[in-house]
Design a protein around this motif. Structure first.
Motif, PDB file in Angstrom:
ATOM      1  N   VAL A 111      34.226 109.374 108.106  1.00 15.85           N
ATOM      2  CA  VAL A 111      35.789 109.982 108.213  1.00 15.85           C
ATOM      3  C   VAL A 111      35.971 110.364 109.988  1.00 15.85           C
ATOM      4  O   VAL A 111      35.656 111.887 110.543  1.00 15.85           O
ATOM      5  N   GLY A 128      39.222 102.908 109.467  1.00 18.25           N
ATOM      6  CA  GLY A 128      38.734 103.749 110.501  1.00 18.25           C
ATOM      7  C   GLY A 128      37.339 102.932 111.330  1.00 18.25           C
ATOM      8  O   GLY A 128      37.735 101.514 111.597  1.00 18.25           O
ATOM      9  N   GLN A 146      42.546 109.131 112.865  1.00 17.89           N
ATOM     10  CA  GLN A 146      41.968 107.717 113.391  1.00 17.89           C
ATOM     11  C   GLN A 146      43.091 106.902 114.498  1.00 17.89           C
ATOM     12  O   GLN A 146      43.987 106.320 114.525  1.00 17.89           O
ATOM     13  N   TYR A 167      47.150 105.505 102.079  1.00 19.97           N
ATOM     14  CA  TYR A 167      46.881 104.222 102.663  1.00 19.97           C
ATOM     15  C   TYR A 167      47.747 103.827 101.566  1.00 19.97           C
ATOM     16  O   TYR A 167      48.520 102.728 101.369  1.00 19.97           O
ATOM     17  N   SER A 221      33.106 104.713 104.060  1.00 20.19           N
ATOM     18  CA  SER A 221      33.877 104.573 105.242  1.00 20.19           C
ATOM     19  C   SER A 221      35.347 104.514 105.305  1.00 20.19           C
ATOM     20  O   SER A 221      35.696 104.292 103.614  1.00 20.19           O
ATOM     21  N   PHE A 222      36.839 104.185 105.453  1.00 16.74           N
ATOM     22  CA  PHE A 222      37.626 104.543 105.207  1.00 16.74           C
ATOM     23  C   PHE A 222      38.779 103.098 105.965  1.00 16.74           C
ATOM     24  O   PHE A 222      38.056 102.945 106.851  1.00 16.74           O
ATOM     25  N   THR A 223      39.727 102.930 105.162  1.00 15.12           N
ATOM     26  CA  THR A 223      40.497 101.584 105.487  1.00 15.12           C
ATOM     27  C   THR A 223      41.237 102.395 106.729  1.00 15.12           C
ATOM     28  O   THR A 223      41.288 103.213 106.919  1.00 15.12           O
ATOM     29  N   ALA A 243      45.111 112.434 108.509  1.00 14.07           N
ATOM     30  CA  ALA A 243      44.362 113.302 106.935  1.00 14.07           C
ATOM     31  C   ALA A 243      45.341 114.341 106.825  1.00 14.07           C
ATOM     32  O   ALA A 243      45.360 115.185 108.297  1.00 14.07           O
ATOM     33  N   TYR A 257      41.889 104.909 102.628  1.00 13.66           N
ATOM     34  CA  TYR A 257      42.086 106.561 103.827  1.00 13.66           C
ATOM     35  C   TYR A 257      43.521 107.438 103.217  1.00 13.66           C
ATOM     36  O   TYR A 257      44.177 106.679 103.122  1.00 13.66           O
ATOM     37  N   ASP A 258      43.870 108.754 103.472  1.00 16.02           N
ATOM     38  CA  ASP A 258      45.398 109.585 103.198  1.00 16.02           C
ATOM     39  C   ASP A 258      46.065 108.729 103.282  1.00 16.02           C
ATOM     40  O   ASP A 258      46.195 108.176 104.762  1.00 16.02           O
ATOM     41  N   ASN A 278      46.979 106.999 112.314  1.00 13.85           N
ATOM     42  CA  ASN A 278      47.500 108.087 110.619  1.00 13.85           C
ATOM     43  C   ASN A 278      45.770 109.427 110.705  1.00 13.85           C
ATOM     44  O   ASN A 278      44.906 109.771 111.670  1.00 13.85           O
TER      45      ASN A 278
END
Length: 421
Positions: free
Chosen positions: A200, A135, A204, A171, A131-133, A212, A168-169, A210
């Motif tokens: 993803v 998220g 977000q 970040y 997963s991503f920051t 992407a 994440y994109d 955020n």
């Protein structure tokens, strides 16, 4: 108000920001028991893309109920489900050349996420999900595990294994975070191992708007394919037109393995969730992921009406993109007026302004409510003032809400200057 404080759990949240009793609602206006109107820039946290009590859906639902249409049917076949599936296939999947099976989960988005995680693990035989920051994917145990915000994890009360977070994109500024992701995949000592899949959000929502880039999302899909990882796009908040197209990833030309949808899918605010999965991933045994409410027949009725009312052509999506452009221009103007002290975030009808602190953002929303605008914050520290108005909001109402927001921000910034001096 006393009954709420007396009986309702401390877990209640939104009502603390909006301490009134709402009685009725129509499109983008909420009305209290005292007859006070509020412009709704919250939209059920993305559940009311087509507004409150949309008249195009209301009569269809009333007719179905009066005809003793099936209310509850577990996952049995019903005419309401059949009609929804037909419309979804003809109006959403086929025009986009999308070939997916449809899984009806329990009616909440988090249940769809739980199913998606199981699908990735079941089909690969591996455990780790990336997963991503920032998220956010829900607050049940599996969904909380892939949610980045620590407060939701802490409430589970136990360790949540099986997840690895990647940046994440954006970040790390201009650095391409996928380079780090791939390096970790290639390095047997990175601690990452070989993940089952990736989950993803293209935008977000709760994580601070955020968004992407196309290049990053395409690169992520390529990475998933190179390393045999299931790509899950969580489109629960950003889907159903919120980005300006039905799916938030459409304009980027990617094709996720699994997609989760909920929130505005039901059209009328009725709970409904689905998982779209590629046929080769549909390896479930009957009842292996089940639930008592796998088919909300009332939501099937209103969801079908939403599709037939708004998605037969591109007119509605174009109108959404036009309103999104208006929002963007207005927010950019606010940003310029205050010397770049805030940052524009998001895309589509999912935009906002990142303030210097969460306290400033909270003060803006508090002042907005005093002036008749319901709006909330998002982000790791609640620092983003977030606009989630219904997509059907009239332009004049949208302009009025944006004007209120602009004045509130100006007043809050003036308060800061005054306090500093």
């Amino acid at each position: 108000m006393e009954i709420f404080n007396q009986l309702e759990s401390n877990v209640r949240g939104y009502c603390r920001s909006f301490p009134v009793v709402f009685e009725s609602a129509r499109n983008a206006v909420l009305t209290t028991v005292d007859g006070d109107d509020y412009i709704d820039f919250l939209g059920g946290a993305g559940t009311l893309n087509y507004g409150h009590n949309n008249p195009q859906f209301k009569q269809a639902l009333i007719d179905y109920i009066e005809a003793d249409g099936v209310t509850h049917g577990l996952d049995m076949h019903t005419g309401a489900k059949e009609a929804f599936l037909h419309s979804f296939n003809e109006l959403i999947l086929k025009p986009r050349d999308m070939d997916y099976k449809v899984q009806f989960t329990g009616p909440t988005g988090t249940n769809a996420v739980e199913a998606a995680l199981k699908i990735a693990r079941k089909n690969t035989g591996r455990q780790t999900i990336v997963s991503f920051t920032n998220g956010f994917h829900g607050v049940t145990q599996g969904s909380a595990a892939v949610t980045a915000n620590g407060k939701y994890k802490k409430s589970i009360g136990m360790a949540l294994p099986g997840v690895h977070f990647m940046p994440y994109d954006g970040y790390l500024g201009d650095f391409d975070t996928l380079k780090y992701f791939e390096k970790a995949l290639q390095d047997g000592s990175s601690g990452l191992g070989h993940p089952a899949g990736v989950i993803v959000e293209c935008i977000q929502g709760e994580g601070g708007l955020n968004a992407a880039s196309a290049e990053w999302l395409r690169g992520l899909q390529a990475l998933c394919r190179r390393y045999d990882m299931v790509m899950i796009v969580d489109d629960i908040q950003a889907g159903c037109g919120r980005s300006g197209r039905f799916f938030s990833f459409e304009e980027f030309g990617i094709e996720p393995d699994v997609i989760t949808l909920s929130k505005s899918l039901g059209g009328y605010g009725l709970p409904m969730a689905i998982v779209l999965l590629k046929e080769h991933l549909d390896t479930w045994k009957p009842g292996e992921h089940n639930g008592t409410f796998r088919g909300n027949n009332h939501a099937f009725i209103t969801a079908r009406r939403a599709l037939e009312s708004y998605w037969k052509n591109d007119d509605f999506a174009q109108a959404v993109r036009s309103k999104a452009s208006m929002v963007r221009s207005h927010l950019k103007q606010i940003q310029a007026e205050h010397g770049g002290q805030m940052k524009h975030k998001g895309r589509g009808m999912m935009q906002g302004l990142e303030m210097r602190t969460g306290e400033l953002a909270e003060r803006v929303c508090e002042l907005a409510f005093e002036r008749g605008l319901v709006i909330e914050t998002s982000g790791s520290d609640g620092q983003v003032v977030k606009i989630l108005a219904p997509l059907t909001i009239e332009e004049e109402q949208l302009k009025r809400g944006l004007s209120i927001l602009s004045q509130c921000i100006a007043d809050v910034m003036a308060e800061q200057i005054s306090a500093a001096s």
